[in-house]
Design an enzyme around this catalytic site. Structure first.
Site, PDB file in Angstrom:
ATOM      1  CB  CYS A 124     -34.908   1.245 -24.320  1.00 28.43           C
ATOM      2  SG  CYS A 124     -36.301   0.465 -23.481  1.00 28.43           S
TER       3      CYS A 124
ATOM      4  CG  HIS B 110     -34.148   4.947 -22.460  1.00 28.42           C
ATOM      5  ND1 HIS B 110     -35.405   5.130 -22.998  1.00 28.42           N
ATOM      6  CD2 HIS B 110     -34.228   3.805 -21.714  1.00 28.42           C
ATOM      7  CE1 HIS B 110     -36.199   4.156 -22.602  1.00 28.42           C
ATOM      8  NE2 HIS B 110     -35.515   3.343 -21.822  1.00 28.42           N
TER       9      HIS B 110
ATOM     10  CG  ASN C 297     -39.225   2.929 -20.853  1.00 30.24           C
ATOM     11  OD1 ASN C 297     -39.019   3.112 -22.042  1.00 30.24           O
ATOM     12  ND2 ASN C 297     -38.555   2.038 -20.147  1.00 30.24           N
TER      13      ASN C 297
END
Length: 370
Positions: free
Chosen positions: A118, A297, A327
């Site tokens: 990520c 994020h 996500n």
């Protein structure tokens, strides 16, 4: 002088999957998901490939369409570097960056992939900025190197291809998409003012996904077999043991999916996010009071709330896009960054922090002046 971020784009698949749809797959509810994650829906790629999403985002960032936010239109011949961050590539060879280079006609570009989960876009941006600084025409070390004046950095994922849709704890979290940014070396602008990237060892295997290879191998440790063996060999079993998923795989769980210990990941992410912000501020020698907003994020709204409290900032100081994306791993930060420009919250001269955390464990931040 520095590497200025001058173009932004994003792309999402056509299919939108709302929380209510997941109620038909696992024991969950819209209220449960929203309360614990902030997610209401996500996009799932059915017909779109990772490369399709990346290409659409890149075209926006390059100013080739009306969908992005670019200071000007960049010709294909102007791009010297492509860094593609992903953990869900369509291909092993060519690299996703190489595939995108070919699709876009970026014939002058060096192209390679990055896997930092990520945090991939933050890593990719840091790598691109470092290469540009080293190879800029005015750099002392530029002699004998390829000049790199402009870079295209992409984060793109089909994370739902690694999702176990029978696991209620993880299937509610993930979505697909792509984001892209163009960096340009500009001696008149500060551009990227500081960066911080770091790794920690995930000894607890809080977040992992073993690779799956399906080419049968006609060998064992003693030599050639007469019969083609099972696809999962001793080497793969060794990796499963190291990642702590052997028992689950042996019990019938899918092998190449994301295995996650939510509480352990949350603990790491909450601390890593605040550390990365403080570290990049320290390296740039500025205060958080000088920053216009943070682009985090988009993993879980509760993590962002925790960071906001630790940093003593209101939630509207952070760009929140998770509600309708979930996500999206390496695509998360550039997609949210594009949203921030679309919402008019970033103006020329603003100082912006990009911050992320991911499996590995990886984390980092980039501070730049728009």
């Amino acid at each position: 002088m520095g590497s200025a971020l001058v173009g932004f784009g994003k792309a999402v698949p056509a299919l939108v999957v709302a929380n209510e749809t997941l109620e038909t797959l696992v024991d969950t509810s819209d209220e449960w998901i929203v309360t614990r994650t902030g997610i209401q829906s996500r996009h799932v790629a059915i017909e779109e490939t990772n490369a399709d999403l990346a290409e659409a985002a890149a075209r926006d960032a390059l100013g080739w369409t009306n969908g992005g936010f670019s200071e000007r239109r960049f010709d294909a011949s102007e791009i010297d570097l492509v860094v593609f961050a992903t953990i869900t590539p369509d291909t092993v060879c060519p690299s996703m960056a190489g595939l995108l280079r070919r699709r876009l006609g970026l014939e002058n570009a060096i192209a390679f992939d990055v896997n930092a989960a990520c945090t991939g876009f933050v890593y990719g941006t840091t790598i691109a900025e470092s290469m540009m600084a080293a190879c800029a025409p005015t750099s002392a070390g530029a002699t004998g190197r390829n000049p790199i004046r402009r870079a295209l950095v992409i984060g793109a994922e089909r994370l739902t291809r690694l999702t176990n849709w029978a696991d209620r704890n993880t299937c509610v979290l993930f979505g697909d998409g792509a984001g892209a940014a163009v960096l340009e070396w500009d001696e008149t602008r500060p551009g990227i003012m500081g960066s911080f990237i770091v790794n920690q060892d995930d000894f607890a295997n809080a977040l992992s996904s073993p690779a799956a290879y399906d080419a049968p191998q006609p060998f064992n440790a003693d030599g050639t077999l007469k019969e083609v063996p099972a696809l999962l060999g001793a080497a793969e079993q060794g990796i499963d043991d190291e990642l702590g998923v052997a028992e689950l795989v042996g019990a019938g769980r899918p092998r190449q999916v994301l295995y996650m210990d939510g509480p352990k990941v949350f603990k790491f992410a909450a601390e890593a996010m605040t550390e990365a912000v403080n570290q990049v501020l320290s390296r740039a020698n500025i205060s958080l009071d000088d920053v216009a907003c943070i682009i985090p994020h988009q993993a879980n709204e509760r993590i962002i709330k925790y960071a906001a409290k630790k940093l003593n900032r209101p939630m509207d100081f952070f760009q929140l896009s998770i509600a309708h994306t979930g996500n999206t791993s390496a695509a998360s930060v550039p997609m949210a960054l594009c949203d921030a420009y679309a919402n008019g919250r970033i103006n020329r001269g603003d100082k912006i922090i990009l911050v992320a955390f991911g499996g590995g464990f990886t984390s980092g931040a980039v501070l730049y002046e728009a």
